[in-house]
Design a protein around this motif. Structure first.
Motif, PDB file in Angstrom:
ATOM      1  N   SER A   1     -15.619  15.608 -11.740  1.00  0.00           N
ATOM      2  CA  SER A   1     -16.768  14.822 -12.209  1.00  0.00           C
ATOM      3  C   SER A   1     -17.782  14.773 -11.070  1.00  0.00           C
ATOM      4  N   THR A   2     -18.903  14.120 -11.306  1.00  0.00           N
ATOM      5  CA  THR A   2     -19.996  14.128 -10.325  1.00  0.00           C
ATOM      6  C   THR A   2     -19.553  13.569  -8.983  1.00  0.00           C
TER       7      THR A   2
ATOM      8  N   TYR B   1     -14.950  10.412  -9.853  1.00  0.00           N
ATOM      9  CA  TYR B   1     -14.101   9.610 -10.739  1.00  0.00           C
ATOM     10  C   TYR B   1     -12.637   9.858 -10.386  1.00  0.00           C
TER      11      TYR B   1
ATOM     12  N   TRP C   1      -6.781   7.738  -7.625  1.00  0.00           N
ATOM     13  CA  TRP C   1      -6.770   6.310  -7.989  1.00  0.00           C
ATOM     14  C   TRP C   1      -7.766   6.161  -9.121  1.00  0.00           C
ATOM     15  N   LYS C   2      -7.311   5.635 -10.251  1.00  0.00           N
ATOM     16  CA  LYS C   2      -8.123   5.598 -11.455  1.00  0.00           C
ATOM     17  C   LYS C   2      -9.362   4.724 -11.261  1.00  0.00           C
ATOM     18  N   GLY C   3     -10.494   5.198 -11.759  1.00  0.00           N
ATOM     19  CA  GLY C   3     -11.711   4.408 -11.707  1.00  0.00           C
ATOM     20  C   GLY C   3     -12.874   5.189 -11.129  1.00  0.00           C
ATOM     21  N   SER C   4     -13.996   4.506 -11.001  1.00  0.00           N
ATOM     22  CA  SER C   4     -15.214   5.140 -10.513  1.00  0.00           C
ATOM     23  C   SER C   4     -15.418   4.815  -9.039  1.00  0.00           C
TER      24      SER C   4
ATOM     25  N   MET D   1     -15.647   1.070  -4.850  1.00  0.00           N
ATOM     26  CA  MET D   1     -15.427   1.247  -6.280  1.00  0.00           C
ATOM     27  C   MET D   1     -16.388   0.406  -7.101  1.00  0.00           C
ATOM     28  N   GLN D   2     -16.574   0.844  -8.343  1.00  0.00           N
ATOM     29  CA  GLN D   2     -17.453   0.124  -9.265  1.00  0.00           C
ATOM     30  C   GLN D   2     -16.995  -1.323  -9.451  1.00  0.00           C
ATOM     31  N   GLU D   3     -15.677  -1.568  -9.346  1.00  0.00           N
ATOM     32  CA  GLU D   3     -15.138  -2.911  -9.588  1.00  0.00           C
ATOM     33  C   GLU D   3     -15.251  -3.807  -8.371  1.00  0.00           C
ATOM     34  N   LYS D   4     -16.216  -3.582  -7.492  1.00  0.00           N
ATOM     35  CA  LYS D   4     -16.467  -4.461  -6.345  1.00  0.00           C
ATOM     36  C   LYS D   4     -15.233  -4.601  -5.468  1.00  0.00           C
TER      37      LYS D   4
ATOM     38  N   LYS E   1     -21.557  -4.965  -5.185  1.00  0.00           N
ATOM     39  CA  LYS E   1     -21.006  -3.625  -5.000  1.00  0.00           C
ATOM     40  C   LYS E   1     -21.202  -3.172  -3.555  1.00  0.00           C
TER      41      LYS E   1
END
Lengths: 342, 326
Positions: free
Chosen positions: A141-142, A160, A180-183, A200-203, A224
């Motif tokens: 992914s990007t 990702y 590791w799953k996530g962005s 990560m996107q989840e702060k 973030k």
């Protein structure tokens, strides 16, 4: 603290200006010249106290770094071009990627290796000092962050669901993938090359220790994290995204289960960017109200560099010898402050 | 949010619709019209038909699942990045148009505007515009779930290619659309000839206007266990207790969020002179005060659900129980 007091260093040791566009990044070239890359596509070079504007991109500059050669910079833009901007203002196109944005650039140079890298969509392209493309590395992914390790042996890309580590000299071109799953939206590697950390996107931050494959999880940010920076010794990882500079201990057993050190706390004001000093255990940090400070990690002393009111700080960079700090804001304020002994 | 903040936020229009429905034709029509406004356009199907605009961003739709335990909370990471990049030259455009691929589920795009703080601070979702083909829509609704979802999500529907159907067929297509989503504004079009003012800057995601025109319909309380996308709306006259409402809607979205495409409401909170606008996309919810009730306006609270398996009696009882005691 009054703005007058906070501006003391800027007033007595700084060169400042209003550039009129979003300061995307600041950098010093390997010869020590400061420059700023802007949202209007220009690169502004500072020679002595004279500013020069160079049209580098048709659109916004998105990424900026010192070039491998001593006298110039690498810039990537949303016009799909990777260019070299020489200290004299000359612009040379290294590569063009059409509609795709060049979102990240990085370089590495020592006595025998010279490497340029840029991230365009899902691909990372490596170039030599002459501008020849060495290889293209594909990701699932990007690519959202790009960095060389301290020895220039590996290039690390976040995306990702993890990061990919590539040995740049490898013939096979299979990355070591850290999952590791996530962005994952930014990446840093420790000076000893053993810890890779992403924002990560989840702060939260996520880390991997390469020697034993252990995961590290660092959370609790109200915003973030956009900036990650290891100190010179590798004992601390400084991060933005909180109402203070958040420093995670990476000496000994690592950050897991430990509380981070917080410096320069401010209610309701987020740290937006930071840069560790290249020689000492100190970190420069910028905040959403425009304040720029220098924090000494050992003594926890805070030195104000520039006061509030000039727009959220969006760019900070140290010269390689650590004597000068370049800073820029979203509203176009820019300055270079000299810390050398007088 | 203050009015000042709302004014500096860039409006974002999301353009959805099946391949061949006429999205790109509409987009080019919007862009070529002389309106003096500049748009940044995010496209995914470059090459199908060129888009003629200064600021076109070619993007891969990259959806990821948030690590927050919510299975349907998917977000477009590429949009977060692109909005961040575009904000570096904020002075160069007035709005953003995001075109999605034909089969795309609109939820991740919409949810991106709930989840990411930078996107929320700097942009506002103006409207989801769905382009449908008058000739082929009935077949699409029969053979794919995405077609109904794209209609269910829409604030504005452009019913295109009306010249290819008879008046009877057109009436039938419109009936099918209304069955799924009675709240969207429908515009008839031939080769995408809708005035830009009917599509952009709708403020449609800010629901005040939409709900002011909520049609009166359907009073039967039959509970259909229905896999089709449908909608229900309720109105109550006594003020709403915010605590009761939050507890009820929170639990409802947590349990049934996957089935609920859109939830929108204008609420009269007790002791509050301003209207409260509530909206949700699946489990992601958001709410804010949106200006005072007019003096001549009855302070009635309205709530709309668009989704699958809607249990009308249970939803009605739940909403009614959020009122303050009589």
């Amino acid at each position: 603290m009054s703005t007058a007091a906070a501006d003391h260093l800027l007033d007595t040791r700084g060169i400042r200006t209003e550039l009129g566009a979003f300061v995307v990044a600041a950098a010093f070239d390997r010869g020590g010249t400061a420059a700023f890359a802007l949202g209007d596509g220009t690169v502004r070079l500072l020679a002595g106290d004279a500013w020069q504007s160079v049209a580098a991109h048709d659109g916004a500059a998105l990424a900026f770094a010192a070039d491998v050669l001593a006298d110039g910079f690498l810039a990537g833009g949303d016009d799909g071009r990777l260019v070299r901007v020489a200290r004299d203002g000359g612009v040379t196109e290294i590569a063009a990627f059409g509609m795709k944005w060049v979102e990240h650039v990085a370089s590495f140079a020592d006595g025998k290796t010279q490497l340029r890298a840029c991230a365009v969509g899902r691909q990372v392209h490596l170039f030599d000092a002459a501008g020849a493309r060495l290889k293209t590395l594909a990701h699932p992914s990007t690519v959202t962050g790009l960095v060389f390790d301290a020895r220039g042996k590996r290039v690390v890309a976040s995306h990702y669901n993890g990061t990919s580590l590539w040995f740049v000299a490898s013939k096979s071109d299979n990355p070591r993938v850290l999952e590791w799953k996530g962005s994952h939206t930014a990446v840093a590697i420790s000076p000893d090359g053993d810890a890779v950390v992403t924002a990560m996107q989840e702060k939260a931050l996520h880390g991997w220790r390469l020697s034993d494959g252990q995961h590290m999880r660092m959370s609790g940010y109200p915003g973030k994290t956009q900036a990650l920076s290891f100190t010179r010794s590798g004992k601390w990882l400084a991060s933005s995204g909180a109402e203070a500079i958040v420093l995670w201990p990476f000496g000994g057993s690592g950050p897991t289960g430990k509380a981070p050190m917080e410096l320069a706390g401010a209610d309701g004001i987020l740290c937006t960017t930071l840069a560790c000093h290249p020689q000492h255990e100190a970190v420069a940090a910028g905040f959403s109200d425009g304040l720029v400070i220098l924090a000494d990690i050992g003594t926890q002393r805070i030195l104000p560099v520039a006061g509030t009111g000039r727009g959220p700080v969006s760019a900070l960079a140290w010269s390689a010898d650590g004597t000068r700090l370049a800073l820029g804001s979203e509203t176009g304020f820019a300055a270079v402050v000299d810390f050398s002994r007088r | 949010m203050s009015d000042a903040a709302a004014n500096t936020q860039v409006p974002v229009t999301v353009l959805t619709g099946y391949l061949g429905a006429g999205k790109t034709t509409l987009l080019n029509r919007i862009l070529s019209e002389r309106h003096g406004r500049k748009y940044a356009v995010v496209i995914n199907e470059f090459g199908e038909l060129g888009v003629d605009n200064d600021l076109v961003v070619d993007s891969d739709e990259e959806v990821f699942e948030m690590n927050n335990g919510c299975v349907c909370c998917t977000v477009r990471g590429d949009l977060i990045r692109i909005v961040g990049g575009l904000m570096k030259r904020r002075d160069k455009f007035d709005g953003i148009i995001v075109e999605t691929t034909g089969l795309a589920n609109p939820a991740p795009v919409a949810q991106t505007f709930f989840v990411d703080e930078t996107v929320r601070e700097r942009t506002r979702l103006d409207a989801i515009v769905t382009v449908v083909d008058a000739k082929h829509l009935p077949q699409r609704l029969t053979d794919s779930a995405e077609a109904a979802e794209q209609i269910g999500f829409a604030d504005v529907i452009v019913l295109n290619k009306t010249d290819l159907v008879s008046p009877e067929e057109l009436a039938e297509v419109e009936r099918r659309i209304r069955e799924v989503n009675p709240f969207a504004t429908i515009h008839h079009a031939v080769r995408g000839n809708v005035p830009i003012g009917e599509v952009l800057d709708q403020g449609a995601f800010d629901l005040t206007r939409v709900l002011a025109h909520t049609p009166d319909f359907l009073t039967d309380d039959a509970h259909e266990h229905n896999e089709e996308v449908r909608s229900v709306s309720f109105e109550v006259s006594r003020p709403i207790d915010p605590e009761k409402f939050n507890a009820w809607i929170g639990a409802l979205l947590a349990q049934q969020g996957q089935d609920l495409l859109r939830t929108k409401g204008i609420l009269a909170y007790e002791g509050e002179d301003r209207r409260f606008a509530f909206q949700a996309v699946h489990m992601m919810a958001d709410g804010d005060f949106v200006g005072p009730w007019r003096a001549d306006e009855p302070r009635r609270s309205r709530l709309v659900f668009i989704g699958r398996n809607l249990n009308r009696p249970a939803l009605r009882r739940g909403f009614e129980a959020c009122q303050v005691a009589a």
